[in-house]
Write a protein that holds these residues in place. Sequence first.
Motif, mmCIF file in Angstrom:
data_model
loop_
_atom_site.group_PDB
_atom_site.id
_atom_site.type_symbol
_atom_site.label_atom_id
_atom_site.label_comp_id
_atom_site.label_asym_id
_atom_site.label_seq_id
_atom_site.Cartn_x
_atom_site.Cartn_y
_atom_site.Cartn_z
ATOM 1 N N MET A 75 38.864 20.363 55.902
ATOM 2 C CA MET A 75 39.127 21.619 56.598
ATOM 3 C C MET A 75 37.866 22.159 57.280
ATOM 4 N N VAL A 92 38.411 23.704 60.773
ATOM 5 C CA VAL A 92 38.986 25.042 60.745
ATOM 6 C C VAL A 92 37.921 26.070 60.377
ATOM 7 N N PHE A 126 36.879 29.230 62.661
ATOM 8 C CA PHE A 126 36.933 30.609 62.171
ATOM 9 C C PHE A 126 35.567 31.290 62.264
ATOM 10 N N TYR A 166 45.587 33.570 62.789
ATOM 11 C CA TYR A 166 45.345 32.215 63.267
ATOM 12 C C TYR A 166 45.461 31.201 62.124
ATOM 13 N N GLY A 167 45.011 31.603 60.940
ATOM 14 C CA GLY A 167 45.066 30.684 59.809
ATOM 15 C C GLY A 167 46.481 30.309 59.408
ATOM 16 N N LEU A 216 47.558 27.622 61.878
ATOM 17 C CA LEU A 216 46.867 26.354 61.628
ATOM 18 C C LEU A 216 47.358 25.697 60.337
ATOM 19 N N TYR A 234 48.826 21.975 60.029
ATOM 20 C CA TYR A 234 48.225 20.989 59.139
ATOM 21 C C TYR A 234 49.250 20.441 58.141
ATOM 22 N N TRP A 287 44.034 15.302 61.957
ATOM 23 C CA TRP A 287 44.126 16.361 62.951
ATOM 24 C C TRP A 287 43.577 15.933 64.304
ATOM 25 N N PHE A 303 42.506 26.120 69.558
ATOM 26 C CA PHE A 303 41.777 25.385 68.515
ATOM 27 C C PHE A 303 41.310 24.030 69.030
#
Length: 389
Positions: free
Chosen positions: A1, A4, A8, A24-25, A28, A32, A42, A120
């Motif tokens: 991760m 990500v 962030f 946003y999380g 995502l 995922y 990813w 992203f």
Amino acid sequence: MQPVAVFFKELTAGDSSPLTPRSYGMDLLRWYRFLWAFEIEWDRAVREDARDFVLWMKLADKPVRVHWRHRSKGPSAPSPPARVGGPAPGTPNPVTGKPTRGAKYAATTRAHCETVLRTFYDFHLERNTGSLLVNPFPLARGRRTARANAHHNPEKEHRKQRAGLYRPKIPKRIPRRIPDDEYADVFAGLRSHRDRALLAFWLSTGARAEELLTSRQVDAVVGRQTIGVIRKGTHVYQELPATGDAFVWLRLYQEQAWRDGVPRGRTQPLWWTLRRPWRPLAYDAARMMFNRANELLGSNWTLHDLRHTATFRMLDDPTMPPVYVQHILGHRYLSTLDIYNNPSQDDVIVAGLAHHERQRRKRESPPPAASPAAYNQDSLNNLFGGPTP
């Protein structure tokens, strides 16, 4: 991760709301989990994977959030009780006419998810992260060109368009106002002076729900009849005018809260929880308070509907300049008030029913009696030799 976390970190460094990384999380995490189910890395995702993900979001049901009282602590834990007598998901509410939350992902949720994932991957393409070569969520291209907005006039500014290839069309929403009688019912269903004061301030100031919760005790100026808030987005301090009734309910709430031991001070928050340990009132708690009043009436009004209602009331006043309404609402452009000039669904229905009633009365009313034809007396005198003037 790690990708990500880096994304962030870059997002937090910008001037964005603290709730933006959480929003946003969620998108995502949904993406995922889709990739994990098919064992896809990813940075190995291609356009076909993004297409399948968008199709899955259109067909899949949203996960149901289980209340903490009904969370399973073992295999024999009871399931949460189903709501009986309420409208089916996605159907209009019988009280408000607003559609209820559907079982599928809404178009706005799917559009937000597409935008987040495209942003992203654009971020990591610029950084040349991993083995990423293309963005699986591309922009929509023209039929005769491979570049978006290829024929744009350079003398004009670009419009704010989100031309994602898999971005769904979002239906245009018309703001709805809470009728006075239904607002009175919601107000009567509140349990405390704090809740009544909050509702009165939301309706009189037109402030956003989270903006009003930023007020401190010194910001409520009774002499000027104003309350200060921190604006969303710009984070500037602004005083908003409020009604005298709102300050009456506020004083009743403060007298009761201070007797119970709520912290008192000019720099202390204005709104607190009703139970110990005392904590500043958060947005989620305020929303749940309003939802409890909705459940008593079987309605589905939201806190943002109070802002729309306040805007409609100010614009209905012919002596209130729209530019003042724009300043009170904290809008950047005056054109944002154009959506309130469109007739609402309730107004259209009322006007249509009134038209049908007039047509019914016209059909049922007897036709007027025909009056006898009148002749010109001068013409009769000339014809029959009568006296002339």
